[in-house]
Design a protein around this motif. Structure first.
Motif, PDB file in Angstrom:
ATOM      1  N   ILE A   9     -31.596   2.957  -7.632  1.00 56.37           N
ATOM      2  CA  ILE A   9     -30.976   3.926  -8.552  1.00 56.37           C
ATOM      3  C   ILE A   9     -29.587   3.468  -8.979  1.00 56.37           C
ATOM      4  O   ILE A   9     -29.348   3.164 -10.151  1.00 56.37           O
ATOM      5  CB  ILE A   9     -30.924   5.331  -7.907  1.00 56.37           C
ATOM      6  N   ASP A  10     -28.648   3.382  -8.020  1.00 57.44           N
ATOM      7  CA  ASP A  10     -27.266   3.014  -8.368  1.00 57.44           C
ATOM      8  C   ASP A  10     -27.205   1.565  -8.834  1.00 57.44           C
ATOM      9  O   ASP A  10     -27.643   0.658  -8.130  1.00 57.44           O
ATOM     10  CB  ASP A  10     -26.345   3.214  -7.152  1.00 57.44           C
ATOM     11  N   GLY A  16     -22.510   5.619 -10.914  1.00 57.64           N
ATOM     12  CA  GLY A  16     -21.904   6.905 -10.595  1.00 57.64           C
ATOM     13  C   GLY A  16     -22.801   8.009 -11.129  1.00 57.64           C
ATOM     14  O   GLY A  16     -23.966   8.106 -10.783  1.00 57.64           O
ATOM     15  N   LYS A  17     -22.260   8.824 -12.024  1.00 59.77           N
ATOM     16  CA  LYS A  17     -23.050   9.902 -12.635  1.00 59.77           C
ATOM     17  C   LYS A  17     -23.409   9.583 -14.090  1.00 59.77           C
ATOM     18  O   LYS A  17     -23.933  10.430 -14.807  1.00 59.77           O
ATOM     19  CB  LYS A  17     -22.273  11.217 -12.552  1.00 59.77           C
ATOM     20  N   THR A  18     -23.100   8.364 -14.506  1.00 56.60           N
ATOM     21  CA  THR A  18     -23.348   7.970 -15.891  1.00 56.60           C
ATOM     22  C   THR A  18     -24.626   7.159 -15.991  1.00 56.60           C
ATOM     23  O   THR A  18     -24.755   6.108 -15.341  1.00 56.60           O
ATOM     24  CB  THR A  18     -22.171   7.119 -16.425  1.00 56.60           C
ATOM     25  N   PRO A  19     -25.619   7.614 -16.791  1.00 56.49           N
ATOM     26  CA  PRO A  19     -26.851   6.836 -16.915  1.00 56.49           C
ATOM     27  C   PRO A  19     -26.606   5.507 -17.631  1.00 56.49           C
ATOM     28  O   PRO A  19     -25.793   5.430 -18.555  1.00 56.49           O
ATOM     29  CB  PRO A  19     -27.790   7.737 -17.721  1.00 56.49           C
ATOM     30  N   ILE A  20     -27.275   4.471 -17.182  1.00 52.11           N
ATOM     31  CA  ILE A  20     -27.242   3.185 -17.878  1.00 52.11           C
ATOM     32  C   ILE A  20     -28.163   3.318 -19.096  1.00 52.11           C
ATOM     33  O   ILE A  20     -29.310   3.767 -18.953  1.00 52.11           O
ATOM     34  CB  ILE A  20     -27.698   2.062 -16.929  1.00 52.11           C
ATOM     35  N   VAL A 197     -22.074   0.257  -6.413  1.00 51.30           N
ATOM     36  CA  VAL A 197     -21.293   0.384  -7.643  1.00 51.30           C
ATOM     37  C   VAL A 197     -21.313   1.810  -8.167  1.00 51.30           C
ATOM     38  O   VAL A 197     -22.341   2.484  -8.159  1.00 51.30           O
ATOM     39  CB  VAL A 197     -21.800  -0.569  -8.759  1.00 51.30           C
ATOM     40  N   ALA A 198     -20.132   2.261  -8.591  1.00 50.35           N
ATOM     41  CA  ALA A 198     -19.989   3.544  -9.284  1.00 50.35           C
ATOM     42  C   ALA A 198     -19.370   3.232 -10.645  1.00 50.35           C
ATOM     43  O   ALA A 198     -19.672   2.209 -11.244  1.00 50.35           O
ATOM     44  CB  ALA A 198     -19.126   4.493  -8.454  1.00 50.35           C
ATOM     45  N   GLU A 199     -18.465   4.103 -11.112  1.00 47.48           N
ATOM     46  CA  GLU A 199     -17.880   3.847 -12.433  1.00 47.48           C
ATOM     47  C   GLU A 199     -16.800   2.768 -12.409  1.00 47.48           C
ATOM     48  O   GLU A 199     -16.458   2.199 -13.442  1.00 47.48           O
ATOM     49  CB  GLU A 199     -17.276   5.146 -13.002  1.00 47.48           C
ATOM     50  N   ALA A 200     -16.236   2.492 -11.241  1.00 44.52           N
ATOM     51  CA  ALA A 200     -15.176   1.480 -11.141  1.00 44.52           C
ATOM     52  C   ALA A 200     -15.722   0.103 -11.506  1.00 44.52           C
ATOM     53  O   ALA A 200     -16.916  -0.156 -11.393  1.00 44.52           O
ATOM     54  CB  ALA A 200     -14.602   1.459  -9.721  1.00 44.52           C
ATOM     55  N   GLN A 261     -52.098  -3.788  -5.833  1.00 46.92           N
ATOM     56  CA  GLN A 261     -52.009  -5.154  -5.304  1.00 46.92           C
ATOM     57  C   GLN A 261     -50.593  -5.718  -5.315  1.00 46.92           C
ATOM     58  O   GLN A 261     -50.270  -6.602  -4.527  1.00 46.92           O
ATOM     59  CB  GLN A 261     -52.928  -6.079  -6.119  1.00 46.92           C
ATOM     60  N   THR A 262     -49.765  -5.215  -6.231  1.00 41.24           N
ATOM     61  CA  THR A 262     -48.409  -5.764  -6.358  1.00 41.24           C
ATOM     62  C   THR A 262     -47.402  -4.644  -6.545  1.00 41.24           C
ATOM     63  O   THR A 262     -47.629  -3.716  -7.337  1.00 41.24           O
ATOM     64  CB  THR A 262     -48.302  -6.718  -7.569  1.00 41.24           C
ATOM     65  N   LEU A 263     -46.288  -4.734  -5.816  1.00 44.52           N
ATOM     66  CA  LEU A 263     -45.166  -3.816  -6.004  1.00 44.52           C
ATOM     67  C   LEU A 263     -44.011  -4.616  -6.602  1.00 44.52           C
ATOM     68  O   LEU A 263     -43.725  -5.728  -6.143  1.00 44.52           O
ATOM     69  CB  LEU A 263     -44.737  -3.195  -4.671  1.00 44.52           C
ATOM     70  N   TYR A 264     -43.380  -4.051  -7.612  1.00 44.29           N
ATOM     71  CA  TYR A 264     -42.220  -4.698  -8.231  1.00 44.29           C
ATOM     72  C   TYR A 264     -40.970  -3.916  -7.836  1.00 44.29           C
ATOM     73  O   TYR A 264     -40.808  -2.751  -8.210  1.00 44.29           O
ATOM     74  CB  TYR A 264     -42.379  -4.738  -9.754  1.00 44.29           C
ATOM     75  N   ALA A 265     -40.119  -4.572  -7.051  1.00 46.38           N
ATOM     76  CA  ALA A 265     -38.884  -3.947  -6.580  1.00 46.38           C
ATOM     77  C   ALA A 265     -37.769  -4.308  -7.555  1.00 46.38           C
ATOM     78  O   ALA A 265     -37.340  -5.465  -7.622  1.00 46.38           O
ATOM     79  CB  ALA A 265     -38.551  -4.436  -5.175  1.00 46.38           C
ATOM     80  N   VAL A 266     -37.308  -3.309  -8.310  1.00 47.21           N
ATOM     81  CA  VAL A 266     -36.282  -3.530  -9.331  1.00 47.21           C
ATOM     82  C   VAL A 266     -34.940  -3.064  -8.775  1.00 47.21           C
ATOM     83  O   VAL A 266     -34.766  -1.887  -8.456  1.00 47.21           O
ATOM     84  CB  VAL A 266     -36.619  -2.760 -10.626  1.00 47.21           C
ATOM     85  N   GLY A 267     -33.992  -3.994  -8.632  1.00 47.36           N
ATOM     86  CA  GLY A 267     -32.703  -3.640  -8.053  1.00 47.36           C
ATOM     87  C   GLY A 267     -31.578  -4.497  -8.587  1.00 47.36           C
ATOM     88  O   GLY A 267     -31.798  -5.425  -9.369  1.00 47.36           O
ATOM     89  N   ASP A 268     -30.363  -4.184  -8.127  1.00 42.75           N
ATOM     90  CA  ASP A 268     -29.165  -4.888  -8.621  1.00 42.75           C
ATOM     91  C   ASP A 268     -28.443  -5.641  -7.514  1.00 42.75           C
ATOM     92  O   ASP A 268     -27.390  -6.227  -7.747  1.00 42.75           O
ATOM     93  CB  ASP A 268     -28.185  -3.879  -9.232  1.00 42.75           C
TER      94      ASP A 268
END
Length: 358
Positions: A9-10, A16-20, A197-200, A261-268
């Motif tokens: 998510i983050d 922070g509270k701002t959507p990408i 990461v947040a807004e900073a 069969q496959t999981l896609y882990a999307v992260g930063d």
């Protein structure tokens, strides 16, 4: 669908509270005209300061699609499986509605740091303005048989002091320290993120930083290592096993007969999202009957211009390895399968790889 998504998510969907911006576009591609998901989706966050339902409501509002709590996995969600602790008295640390979270997970006798501080006011002595003027003896007979770290607290010095007190008195804070009691009472920890990461512009301290403090204080006082009964949250195997369980439950609920069969882990984050997905692939994929592929986005912690050193002796480990002390550093585990600009590009890539046309 024969695949599913594990979304961080983050840094992937919000800062922070701002959507990408790319997040809303991506999720319009993942649902049909009735708002139903076209593929199984689980949100796997290392946050632990709220109930699943609140996080689901926040995501529904931010992304513009209906999300249920069954699609949300907080860092503390696997604690539901630790039933042998549920009847015991536990000291819980973190922030947010701690008692509600603990009780929702199944704990019957949770005690917060604030409650312990009220019962034993002499223990919290760093802030002179908070020291009691008049000593009132408060009855405190509960014996915390374990410590549960949900996430970073607000007053670190208070939580660090009182958790050390509980560990060094075998659950009787206020008594003299007894360093002979080792190993200490059980500690279960959620969310090992050193930073997030947040807004900073730059990353902020995470719960992993608090854990580094606790571990080093304990070792400085006792000369011994602080030990964990369980570590959960990404990149722990426990977390990915639980996430796969939720993915399969979704597919079953929708009567999708094609096996996942496959999981896609999307992260930063290389050290949590990518490390965890690769750890799954190396150690769990054969048993789980699902492969896990890591997709790294450039909208959060990951900086495409920073290289991970191949030899950690060339650097200060903590500045490079976001993972916890108890996890090994292996350059192969932080090598993503795919790098994309943002989550919208991630969804497009996976649809292309899977030849999936909604």
């Amino acid at each position: 669908p024969s695949f599913g998504f594990l979304f961080d998510i983050d840094g992937v969907l919000v800062r922070g509270k701002t959507p990408i911006p790319a997040a809303k576009t991506a999720f319009q591609k993942l649902v049909n005209s009735q708002g139903q998901f076209l593929v199984p989706v689980v949100f796997v966050t290392n946050a632990g300061n709220c109930l699943r339902q609140k996080k689901a409501d926040q995501l529904s509002h931010l992304l513009g699609v209906p999300i249920s709590q069954d699609q949300v996995m907080m860092s503390h969600s696997p604690l539901r499986m630790f039933k042998h602790y549920h009847e015991k008295c536990v000291l819980v640390s973190g922030q947010g509605p701690l008692l509600d979270i603990a009780q929702d997970l199944g704990f019957c006798q949770p005690i917060t740091i604030d409650t312990l501080r009220e019962k034993r006011p002499l223990l919290d002595a760093v802030d002179h303005d908070r020291r009691p003027n008049i000593l009132v003896r408060a009855h405190f007979c509960s014996k915390p048989l374990s410590v549960v770290l949900f996430g970073e607290p607000v007053r670190w010095e208070t939580s660090l002091q009182l958790i050390i007190d509980v560990l060094l008195t075998s659950g009787y804070p206020g008594n003299p320290y007894d360093q002979e009691n080792y190993p200490h009472i059980p500690v279960l920890a959620c969310n090992m993120d050193l930073m997030w990461v947040a807004e900073a512009q730059s990353p902020r301290f995470g719960h992993g930083t608090f854990m580094v403090c606790l571990e080093n204080i304990y070792k400085k006082i006792t000369g011994k290592e602080l030990k964990y009964e369980a570590l959960m949250g990404k990149p722990s195997k426990l977390t990915y096993q639980y996430a796969e369980h939720l993915i399969r439950a979704q597919a079953l609920q929708r009567s999708w007969e094609q096996p996942i069969q496959t999981l896609y882990a999307v992260g930063d984050n290389l050290m949590t999202d990518v490390y965890g997905a690769n750890l799954w692939e190396n150690e769990l994929a054969s048993a789980a009957a699902a492969h896990c592929r890591s997709v790294l986005v450039c909208t959060g912690v990951y900086n495409p211009h920073t290289e991970v050193p191949l030899d950690t002796r060339d650097s200060v480990t903590e500045t490079v390895f976001h993972g916890h002390r108890d996890f090994r550093f292996d350059p192969g585990l932080v090598e993503p399968d795919h790098i994309v600009p943002d989550v919208d590009a991630a969804v497009d890539l996976v649809f292309q790889l899977e030849n999936f046309a909604p």
